[in-house]
Every structure is written in C-alpha cells, then in structure tokens.
Design a protein around this motif. Sequence first.
Motif, mmCIF file in Angstrom:
data_model
loop_
_atom_site.group_PDB
_atom_site.id
_atom_site.type_symbol
_atom_site.label_atom_id
_atom_site.label_comp_id
_atom_site.label_asym_id
_atom_site.label_seq_id
_atom_site.Cartn_x
_atom_site.Cartn_y
_atom_site.Cartn_z
ATOM 1 N N LEU A 60 0.857 -1.202 0.267
ATOM 2 C CA LEU A 60 -0.338 -0.030 0.128
ATOM 3 C C LEU A 60 0.610 1.472 0.073
ATOM 4 N N ALA A 61 0.395 2.156 -0.977
ATOM 5 C CA ALA A 61 1.801 3.346 -0.991
ATOM 6 C C ALA A 61 0.716 4.860 -0.569
ATOM 7 N N GLN A 62 -0.502 4.624 -0.648
ATOM 8 C CA GLN A 62 -1.001 5.611 0.319
ATOM 9 C C GLN A 62 -3.482 4.957 -0.178
ATOM 10 N N PHE A 63 -3.640 5.667 0.694
ATOM 11 C CA PHE A 63 -4.966 5.628 0.619
ATOM 12 C C PHE A 63 -5.784 6.286 -0.655
ATOM 13 N N ILE A 64 -6.826 6.806 -1.156
ATOM 14 C CA ILE A 64 -7.283 7.071 -2.162
ATOM 15 C C ILE A 64 -8.464 7.983 -1.592
ATOM 16 N N ASP A 152 0.602 21.712 -5.221
ATOM 17 C CA ASP A 152 1.143 21.510 -6.311
ATOM 18 C C ASP A 152 2.218 21.466 -5.963
ATOM 19 N N GLY A 153 2.814 20.826 -6.745
ATOM 20 C CA GLY A 153 3.696 19.521 -7.135
ATOM 21 C C GLY A 153 3.824 19.048 -8.799
ATOM 22 N N ILE A 154 4.324 17.671 -8.865
ATOM 23 C CA ILE A 154 4.277 16.897 -9.555
ATOM 24 C C ILE A 154 3.995 15.434 -9.913
ATOM 25 N N ILE A 155 2.966 15.439 -10.996
ATOM 26 C CA ILE A 155 1.815 14.720 -11.529
ATOM 27 C C ILE A 155 2.819 13.198 -11.236
ATOM 28 N N LEU A 156 1.965 12.048 -10.423
ATOM 29 C CA LEU A 156 2.529 10.831 -10.466
ATOM 30 C C LEU A 156 1.907 10.260 -11.674
ATOM 31 N N ALA A 157 0.419 9.901 -11.429
ATOM 32 C CA ALA A 157 0.059 9.178 -12.438
ATOM 33 C C ALA A 157 -1.481 9.836 -12.627
ATOM 34 N N PRO A 158 -1.728 9.658 -13.272
ATOM 35 C CA PRO A 158 -3.897 9.795 -13.194
ATOM 36 C C PRO A 158 -4.668 9.046 -12.737
ATOM 37 N N LEU A 159 -5.660 9.682 -12.063
ATOM 38 C CA LEU A 159 -6.673 9.166 -11.503
ATOM 39 C C LEU A 159 -7.964 8.519 -11.791
ATOM 40 N N TYR A 160 -8.345 7.299 -11.790
ATOM 41 C CA TYR A 160 -9.755 6.811 -12.415
ATOM 42 C C TYR A 160 -10.897 6.678 -11.510
ATOM 43 N N ASP A 161 -11.436 6.394 -12.072
ATOM 44 C CA ASP A 161 -12.672 6.016 -11.079
ATOM 45 C C ASP A 161 -12.831 4.227 -11.541
ATOM 46 N N LYS A 165 -12.310 5.418 -16.061
ATOM 47 C CA LYS A 165 -12.165 6.800 -16.361
ATOM 48 C C LYS A 165 -11.712 7.891 -16.562
ATOM 49 N N VAL A 166 -10.290 8.516 -17.013
ATOM 50 C CA VAL A 166 -9.414 9.028 -15.982
ATOM 51 C C VAL A 166 -10.665 10.426 -15.482
ATOM 52 N N GLN A 167 -10.397 10.961 -14.439
ATOM 53 C CA GLN A 167 -10.715 11.929 -13.306
ATOM 54 C C GLN A 167 -10.109 13.059 -12.101
ATOM 55 N N GLY A 168 -9.168 12.572 -12.723
ATOM 56 C CA GLY A 168 -8.445 13.857 -12.474
ATOM 57 C C GLY A 168 -6.757 12.778 -12.369
ATOM 58 N N VAL A 169 -5.501 13.495 -11.172
ATOM 59 C CA VAL A 169 -4.273 13.084 -10.935
ATOM 60 C C VAL A 169 -4.108 12.666 -9.645
ATOM 61 N N ILE A 170 -3.421 11.716 -9.446
ATOM 62 C CA ILE A 170 -2.866 11.858 -7.977
ATOM 63 C C ILE A 170 -1.100 12.793 -8.621
ATOM 64 N N MET A 171 -0.575 13.127 -7.732
ATOM 65 C CA MET A 171 0.591 14.053 -7.656
ATOM 66 C C MET A 171 1.828 12.889 -6.663
ATOM 67 N N ARG A 172 3.046 13.367 -6.979
ATOM 68 C CA ARG A 172 3.773 12.530 -5.859
ATOM 69 C C ARG A 172 3.750 12.887 -5.130
ATOM 70 N N ASP A 173 3.178 13.629 -4.362
ATOM 71 C CA ASP A 173 2.864 13.970 -2.709
ATOM 72 C C ASP A 173 2.102 13.345 -1.645
ATOM 73 N N HIS A 174 1.534 12.569 -2.888
ATOM 74 C CA HIS A 174 0.035 11.972 -2.464
ATOM 75 C C HIS A 174 -0.728 12.320 -2.594
ATOM 76 N N SER A 175 -1.093 13.503 -2.093
ATOM 77 C CA SER A 175 -2.246 14.626 -2.682
ATOM 78 C C SER A 175 -2.880 13.935 -4.445
ATOM 79 N N ILE A 176 -4.360 14.106 -3.886
ATOM 80 C CA ILE A 176 -5.252 13.596 -4.941
ATOM 81 C C ILE A 176 -5.829 14.756 -5.192
ATOM 82 N N VAL A 177 -6.181 15.189 -6.953
ATOM 83 C CA VAL A 177 -6.712 16.665 -7.534
ATOM 84 C C VAL A 177 -7.468 15.999 -8.773
#
Length: 254
Positions: A60-64, A152-161, A165-177
């Motif tokens: 487990l890297a992080q909770f979504i 603010d930061g760098i994008i790690l991966a697209p966030l799916y549902d 379907k892509v609904q946002g992004v997961i950042m390298r600092d674990h933030s969800i947008v």
Amino acid sequence: MDIHRRSSCRLLAGVLVAGSLVAGGAHAATKSATPAAVAAPAQVAPVFDMAPLPVTTGQLAQFILTSTGQVSGLLLADGTQVFCPRELGDSLPAIVRPGEQVSISGLKGAARPIVRAYAVTGPRGRRIADVRVEGAAIPYDSPSIGPDVPVDGIILAPLYDMQGKVQGVIMRDHSIVYVGETNAARLAGWLKPGATLHAIGTGVSGERGTAINAREIGPDVNQAIHVEPADAPPPGAFPGSAGYDVIPGAASAE
C-alpha cells in the motif's frame, strides 16, 4: 431494660440480614441478565463466493481519498489503483497502513491498472468484504465546501474512477486532484505524469492525505484557469428566475 435492649438488637440484626439477602439476590439476577443485554450484533455473511475472483497483492502506497475525506480506494506501489464502495473503504484504515502488504480479491481492469475490490485482506490476517445490507441507504456526498486547499508539485499518475475513466491526477506528494471526466479530457495536455501542476479548490488535508476538487488549475499559478469543480451541481435555472422552483418531470413543468 436489658431484655428490651437485647430484643431491639435482635430485631435490627434480622432487618440487616434480610436486606443483605434481597440485595444479593438482585445483584445475582442483574449479573445473569447482563450477557443477553450486551450480546454482540450478528455478523453479515457474504452472499456470493469470492474465492474464484482474481487476487492482486502489493504494498500500500497511499489511500485514495474523496474530496470530503472518505477512503474510496488504495494506490499500490506498482501503480495499481484499487477502488471499492463506501462501506468497504471506510474499514480499510483499520486493517492496513501505508507501507504494508495487502491482498485484494476483485476484478482487474482490461486496459487500465485498476481493480474493483470485493474483499481485502490486511497483513495481520483481518479480512473485510463488500457486504451490503438489503435496503441500506447509499451514502451521498454533497458538494464540498470549506477553505481552499492549494496543491503544487509534480504529477505521478492519472486518477481513474471505478469505470476506468480519468477523473483527475495523483501527485508525487500523494495529493489527489479531482477535475471531473470532462475537464480531464479537455486538459489532458496538462495532466501527464511528470508534468508540474498547480491547483486550488475545496477539499481536505490531514493525516490520511490531501484531496481537492479543483476550481483553478494549470501548469503553474500564472497559467491557471478556472474550471467547474468535479462535484459542481448540474446547470439549471438561476435563483429568482421563473424556472428556478420548477421540478423537472412534475406536473407544473409540463
């Protein structure tokens, strides 16, 4: 006088003994009734056999999180995004912590690194399953309100549902947008892994992480544009207009 005194003492002693017997009987009755009063509620058994489902294991890297702070899934160290319904998500922090191994029984995405979880087993052997009580109300998140949270930061991966379907992004600092499906398609050039991103919107930021519904987004603060938040209500008549109080489908709307 001695006879009268001795009689009074015998009477008092008799009253005390009788009172002790009554109190002792009441205590025993209460004690024997306690187990029935605090009996643990019956556990709901799964309706379906989940053994045939594919099993995905990983760290487990992080909770979504949702923008209101609920756990909607897991991000594994290999990039797999695990999604589950609210009832299952609420129980996940009790059985697994970031950095620990987890095992998921669920359907794997055909073309996306996603899993729809039906059961999750933590590193200490505790297992939780997607068991819905018949007739139970489905939780609903109202549009998020509250103070703005910047990301603010760098994008790690697209966030799916859960539908891939892509609904946002997961950042390298674990933030969800969250930006919503429509905005994600329109802003695909900005939402690539490795790109820098600035976003601001309402959401949560705490021990489990940060998650927001973006209202402004761009490669940096100087290029940010306004977008409709992912949880914005559907467009309709504005307050005070003739159609504001009309309910679609009602007799007055026809």
